[in-house]
Design a protein around this motif. Sequence first.
Motif, PDB file in Angstrom:
ATOM      1  N   LEU A  53      16.446  -8.192  56.897  1.00 44.07           N
ATOM      2  CA  LEU A  53      17.756  -7.415  56.315  1.00 44.07           C
ATOM      3  C   LEU A  53      18.677  -6.389  57.612  1.00 44.07           C
ATOM      4  CD1 LEU A  53      18.339  -5.886  53.574  1.00 44.07           C
ATOM      5  CD2 LEU A  53      17.190  -3.792  54.185  1.00 44.07           C
ATOM      6  N   TYR A  54      18.198  -5.918  58.619  1.00 44.20           N
ATOM      7  CA  TYR A  54      18.756  -5.710  59.712  1.00 44.20           C
ATOM      8  C   TYR A  54      19.801  -6.745  60.561  1.00 44.20           C
ATOM      9  CZ  TYR A  54      19.730  -3.798  64.648  1.00 44.20           C
ATOM     10  OH  TYR A  54      20.473  -3.530  65.611  1.00 44.20           O
ATOM     11  N   PHE A  56      20.887  -9.413  58.897  1.00 45.21           N
ATOM     12  CA  PHE A  56      22.298  -9.448  57.852  1.00 45.21           C
ATOM     13  C   PHE A  56      23.154  -7.912  57.788  1.00 45.21           C
ATOM     14  CE2 PHE A  56      19.554 -13.094  55.920  1.00 45.21           C
ATOM     15  CZ  PHE A  56      20.700 -13.995  56.527  1.00 45.21           C
ATOM     16  N   THR A  57      22.462  -7.322  57.761  1.00 48.01           N
ATOM     17  CA  THR A  57      23.698  -5.655  58.002  1.00 48.01           C
ATOM     18  C   THR A  57      24.142  -5.582  59.149  1.00 48.01           C
ATOM     19  OG1 THR A  57      22.069  -4.835  58.271  1.00 48.01           O
ATOM     20  CG2 THR A  57      21.875  -4.608  56.261  1.00 48.01           C
ATOM     21  N   GLN A  58      23.875  -6.078  59.862  1.00 51.99           N
ATOM     22  CA  GLN A  58      24.715  -5.406  61.556  1.00 51.99           C
ATOM     23  C   GLN A  58      25.663  -6.956  61.758  1.00 51.99           C
ATOM     24  OE1 GLN A  58      24.357  -2.756  64.033  1.00 51.99           O
ATOM     25  NE2 GLN A  58      23.016  -1.479  61.301  1.00 51.99           N
ATOM     26  N   GLY A  59      25.069  -8.556  61.049  1.00 50.39           N
ATOM     27  CA  GLY A  59      26.023  -9.064  61.467  1.00 50.39           C
ATOM     28  C   GLY A  59      25.138 -10.229  62.219  1.00 50.39           C
ATOM     29  N   THR A  62      24.065 -14.480  59.982  1.00 54.12           N
ATOM     30  CA  THR A  62      25.260 -15.184  58.615  1.00 54.12           C
ATOM     31  C   THR A  62      24.703 -16.249  57.935  1.00 54.12           C
ATOM     32  OG1 THR A  62      26.195 -16.663  60.006  1.00 54.12           O
ATOM     33  CG2 THR A  62      27.027 -15.280  60.821  1.00 54.12           C
TER      34      THR A  62
END
Length: 62
Positions: A53-54, A56-59, A62
């Motif tokens: 989750l971290y 993916f949310t921080q980019g 991908t």
Amino acid sequence: MLKLAIAVTFLAMLISLAAGAGFMLKDASRSRRTLTSLTFRVILAVLLMALLLYGFTQGILT
């Protein structure tokens, strides 16, 4: 670095799964090692989900 942490966490989950299966086959019914292995695997699963989750949310992933 994050990808390495994810890979190590996943490998630790697989090792815990194999250990739990071995404990279930070999130990007596009163042994708590299978329960400990399951608890550790659930903690690792939560950690893995948090890392994903971290990432993916921080980019980072991908």
